[in-house]
Design a protein around this motif. Structure first.
Motif, PDB file in Angstrom:
ATOM      1  N   ASP A 168       5.538   2.386  -2.764  1.00  0.00           N
ATOM      2  CA  ASP A 168       7.086   2.849  -2.663  1.00  0.00           C
ATOM      3  C   ASP A 168       7.846   1.986  -1.921  1.00  0.00           C
ATOM      4  OD1 ASP A 168       6.569   5.751  -4.015  1.00  0.00           O
ATOM      5  OD2 ASP A 168       5.007   5.522  -2.499  1.00  0.00           O
ATOM      6  N   GLN A 169       7.379   1.408  -0.847  1.00  0.00           N
ATOM      7  CA  GLN A 169       8.128   0.660  -0.064  1.00  0.00           C
ATOM      8  C   GLN A 169       8.168  -0.819  -0.733  1.00  0.00           C
ATOM      9  OE1 GLN A 169       6.301   0.420   3.950  1.00  0.00           O
ATOM     10  NE2 GLN A 169       5.258   2.139   3.392  1.00  0.00           N
ATOM     11  N   LEU A 170       7.474  -1.081  -1.425  1.00  0.00           N
ATOM     12  CA  LEU A 170       7.540  -2.379  -2.049  1.00  0.00           C
ATOM     13  C   LEU A 170       8.469  -2.246  -3.253  1.00  0.00           C
ATOM     14  CD1 LEU A 170       4.074  -3.546  -2.031  1.00  0.00           C
ATOM     15  CD2 LEU A 170       5.723  -4.791  -0.998  1.00  0.00           C
ATOM     16  N   ARG A 171       8.678  -1.032  -4.055  1.00  0.00           N
ATOM     17  CA  ARG A 171       9.484  -0.933  -5.259  1.00  0.00           C
ATOM     18  C   ARG A 171      10.591  -0.974  -4.700  1.00  0.00           C
ATOM     19  NH1 ARG A 171       5.009   3.014  -7.205  1.00  0.00           N
ATOM     20  NH2 ARG A 171       3.526   1.612  -8.600  1.00  0.00           N
ATOM     21  N   GLU A 222      -2.725  -5.921   6.255  1.00  0.00           N
ATOM     22  CA  GLU A 222      -3.983  -5.896   5.278  1.00  0.00           C
ATOM     23  C   GLU A 222      -3.634  -4.984   4.075  1.00  0.00           C
ATOM     24  OE1 GLU A 222      -8.073  -5.923   6.947  1.00  0.00           O
ATOM     25  OE2 GLU A 222      -6.836  -5.170   8.867  1.00  0.00           O
ATOM     26  N   VAL A 223      -3.347  -3.888   4.429  1.00  0.00           N
ATOM     27  CA  VAL A 223      -2.845  -2.929   3.200  1.00  0.00           C
ATOM     28  C   VAL A 223      -1.859  -3.280   2.471  1.00  0.00           C
ATOM     29  CG1 VAL A 223      -1.923  -0.627   2.664  1.00  0.00           C
ATOM     30  CG2 VAL A 223      -3.585  -1.024   4.940  1.00  0.00           C
ATOM     31  N   MET A 224      -0.744  -4.011   3.002  1.00  0.00           N
ATOM     32  CA  MET A 224       0.221  -4.445   2.195  1.00  0.00           C
ATOM     33  C   MET A 224      -0.133  -5.674   1.350  1.00  0.00           C
ATOM     34  SD  MET A 224       3.968  -5.475   3.230  1.00  0.00           S
ATOM     35  CE  MET A 224       4.430  -3.598   3.717  1.00  0.00           C
ATOM     36  N   ASP A 225      -1.020  -6.635   1.970  1.00  0.00           N
ATOM     37  CA  ASP A 225      -1.406  -7.714   1.081  1.00  0.00           C
ATOM     38  C   ASP A 225      -2.349  -7.202   0.000  1.00  0.00           C
ATOM     39  OD1 ASP A 225      -0.305  -9.258   3.084  1.00  0.00           O
ATOM     40  OD2 ASP A 225      -2.202 -10.098   4.085  1.00  0.00           O
ATOM     41  N   HIS A 226      -3.112  -6.022   0.048  1.00  0.00           N
ATOM     42  CA  HIS A 226      -3.859  -5.728  -0.942  1.00  0.00           C
ATOM     43  C   HIS A 226      -3.034  -5.005  -2.089  1.00  0.00           C
ATOM     44  CE1 HIS A 226      -7.557  -4.486  -2.965  1.00  0.00           C
ATOM     45  NE2 HIS A 226      -7.315  -3.325  -3.123  1.00  0.00           N
ATOM     46  N   ALA A 227      -1.942  -4.081  -1.629  1.00  0.00           N
ATOM     47  CA  ALA A 227      -1.091  -3.696  -2.281  1.00  0.00           C
ATOM     48  C   ALA A 227      -0.391  -4.732  -3.292  1.00  0.00           C
ATOM     49  CB  ALA A 227       0.006  -2.850  -1.704  1.00  0.00           C
ATOM     50  N   CYS A 228       0.216  -5.798  -2.721  1.00  0.00           N
ATOM     51  CA  CYS A 228       0.751  -6.761  -3.340  1.00  0.00           C
ATOM     52  C   CYS A 228      -0.217  -7.488  -4.634  1.00  0.00           C
ATOM     53  CB  CYS A 228       1.303  -7.779  -2.488  1.00  0.00           C
ATOM     54  SG  CYS A 228       2.793  -7.217  -1.374  1.00  0.00           S
ATOM     55  N   LEU A 231      -0.312  -5.191  -7.399  1.00  0.00           N
ATOM     56  CA  LEU A 231       0.714  -5.279  -8.425  1.00  0.00           C
ATOM     57  C   LEU A 231       1.234  -6.622  -8.837  1.00  0.00           C
ATOM     58  CD1 LEU A 231       3.391  -3.356  -5.968  1.00  0.00           C
ATOM     59  CD2 LEU A 231       2.272  -2.659  -7.966  1.00  0.00           C
ATOM     60  N   GLY A 232       0.490  -7.670  -8.411  1.00  0.00           N
ATOM     61  CA  GLY A 232       0.569  -9.249  -8.835  1.00  0.00           C
ATOM     62  C   GLY A 232       1.957  -9.769  -8.350  1.00  0.00           C
ATOM     63  N   ILE A 233       2.522  -9.288  -7.224  1.00  0.00           N
ATOM     64  CA  ILE A 233       3.559 -10.022  -6.464  1.00  0.00           C
ATOM     65  C   ILE A 233       3.273 -10.503  -5.162  1.00  0.00           C
ATOM     66  CG2 ILE A 233       5.021  -8.089  -7.717  1.00  0.00           C
ATOM     67  CD1 ILE A 233       5.240  -6.944  -4.880  1.00  0.00           C
ATOM     68  N   ASP A 234       3.969 -11.589  -4.668  1.00  0.00           N
ATOM     69  CA  ASP A 234       3.810 -12.196  -3.426  1.00  0.00           C
ATOM     70  C   ASP A 234       4.180 -11.076  -2.334  1.00  0.00           C
ATOM     71  OD1 ASP A 234       3.050 -14.469  -4.338  1.00  0.00           O
ATOM     72  OD2 ASP A 234       5.289 -15.336  -4.411  1.00  0.00           O
ATOM     73  N   PRO A 235       3.255 -11.168  -1.077  1.00  0.00           N
ATOM     74  CA  PRO A 235       3.744 -10.092  -0.207  1.00  0.00           C
ATOM     75  C   PRO A 235       5.052 -10.713   0.522  1.00  0.00           C
ATOM     76  CG  PRO A 235       1.973 -11.721   0.517  1.00  0.00           C
ATOM     77  CD  PRO A 235       2.230 -11.979  -0.966  1.00  0.00           C
ATOM     78  N   PRO A 236       5.805  -9.696   1.249  1.00  0.00           N
ATOM     79  CA  PRO A 236       7.025  -9.971   1.974  1.00  0.00           C
ATOM     80  C   PRO A 236       6.617 -11.044   3.078  1.00  0.00           C
ATOM     81  CG  PRO A 236       6.799  -7.593   1.905  1.00  0.00           C
ATOM     82  CD  PRO A 236       5.446  -8.435   1.387  1.00  0.00           C
ATOM     83  N   PRO A 237       7.434 -11.704   3.569  1.00  0.00           N
ATOM     84  CA  PRO A 237       7.221 -12.719   4.688  1.00  0.00           C
ATOM     85  C   PRO A 237       6.718 -12.060   5.862  1.00  0.00           C
ATOM     86  CG  PRO A 237       9.521 -12.344   4.099  1.00  0.00           C
ATOM     87  CD  PRO A 237       9.160 -11.818   3.180  1.00  0.00           C
ATOM     88  N   ALA A 238       5.791 -12.602   6.614  1.00  0.00           N
ATOM     89  CA  ALA A 238       5.370 -12.288   7.788  1.00  0.00           C
ATOM     90  C   ALA A 238       6.269 -12.256   8.917  1.00  0.00           C
ATOM     91  CB  ALA A 238       3.874 -12.842   8.269  1.00  0.00           C
TER      92      ALA A 238
END
Length: 308
Positions: A168-171, A222-228, A231-238
């Motif tokens: 939900d945060q990513l979307r 770690e959770v965000m990286d797996h979610a991305c 979804l097939g997207i790049d994670p937000p910048p660290a």
């Protein structure tokens, strides 16, 4: 675990309790509970749940207790203590339910510097809301110690599930990939809350305390990286925690104040349970499948504990 049915009265039909309630209804239970508005009461009624508006100052009508066999309290305590105990202690003593559960929080353990804690460890809350939880836990346990009511404390970690996850945060474009090495959080999928609660209801152990957490505490990145990846997207910048901390809300900062890893071994030792989603990986994959329509919406069909 023997299959059985009853009538659950739930104080506070929020995210977790409502997901549990829907599964129970599907399996032939009667479910009633409380909400905060007439609009919500009507919506719950349309789902087959008898609901009562509860403002935490006025007792429920006498008919709310008719036929009730199990009681779940999913309302946080206020500054003056637990509102359910304040208004309905006598009703609970008269009812003497087969099972009485209280949703608390693993926040009662406070900060351990990243060390593991289990149900046998002393509680040392650091946040005011967690201190209220400790006081409420003791008040509920007094009903077991003094009145022999079958009270069970269910301490929930960070809850996630469909409609409440990093997806939900990513979307929404609000996700932050915060890096704070060594700072892990425990979490629990909403359907595992239902699984554990139902197992406790089927095999009461008055006075028991259970940590409702999955097998693997993990850093949020770690959770965000797996979610991305799903979804097939790049994670937000660290971003480092120190970099983003000044812009976080007081509530968000409070969640980062404590660092602990919470053990769930008692779930297997006492309830013989294996979780539906033992880590965030399986949990996120199931959420994505449900949200994209690859599986039917709603709680899963629960296995008997002995088959898990």
């Amino acid at each position: 675990m023997v299959m059985f049915r009853g009538h659950l009265l739930c104080f506070g039909l929020g995210y977790s309790a409502l997901r549990l309630a829907r599964g129970l209804l599907r399996d032939g239970w009667r479910v009633s509970g409380t909400c905060r508005s007439e609009e919500k009461r009507q919506a719950l009624s349309a789902q087959g749940i008898t609901a009562f508006v509860f403002d935490e100052t006025t007792p429920l009508p006498a008919e709310a207790w008719t036929g009730v066999t199990h009681v779940l309290v999913s309302i946080p305590p206020g500054p003056d203590g637990d509102p359910v105990l304040a208004l309905h202690r006598a009703d609970l003593l008269a009812l003497r339910p087969e099972w009485l559960g209280y949703f608390s929080t693993t926040g009662v353990y406070g900060d351990t510097g990243g060390a593991w804690v289990d149900e046998g460890k002393p509680v040392r809350p650091t946040q005011e809301r967690s201190k209220r939880r400790v006081a409420a836990e003791e008040d509920w346990l007094d009903l077991w110690r003094d009145e022999d009511l079958p009270v069970h404390l269910l301490r929930l970690a960070g809850i996630y599930g469909p409609g409440r996850s990093v997806f939900d945060q990513l979307r929404a474009g609000t996700a932050k990939r915060i890096i704070r090495p060594g700072h892990a959080f425990s979490r629990i999928h909403v359907d595992d809350i239902g699984l554990i609660t139902r197992a406790s209801m089927a095999d009461p152990d008055p006075g028991a305390i259970y940590n409702l957490v999955d097998d693997e505490p993990a850093e949020p990145s770690e959770v965000m990286d797996h979610a991305c990846a799903l979804l097939g997207i790049d994670p937000p910048p660290a971003q480092s925690f120190d970099e983003v901390a000044p812009g976080l809300s007081p509530m968000a900062l409070s969640f980062w104040a404590d660092n602990r890893k919470v053990s769930n071994e008692r779930l297997w030792d006492d309830l013989r349970l294996r979780l539906l989603y033992p880590t965030f990986r399986q949990g996120l994959e199931a959420i994505l499948a449900e949200e994209t329509g690859r599986v039917a919406e709603g709680p899963p069909v629960y296995k008997e504990a002995s088959d898990c």
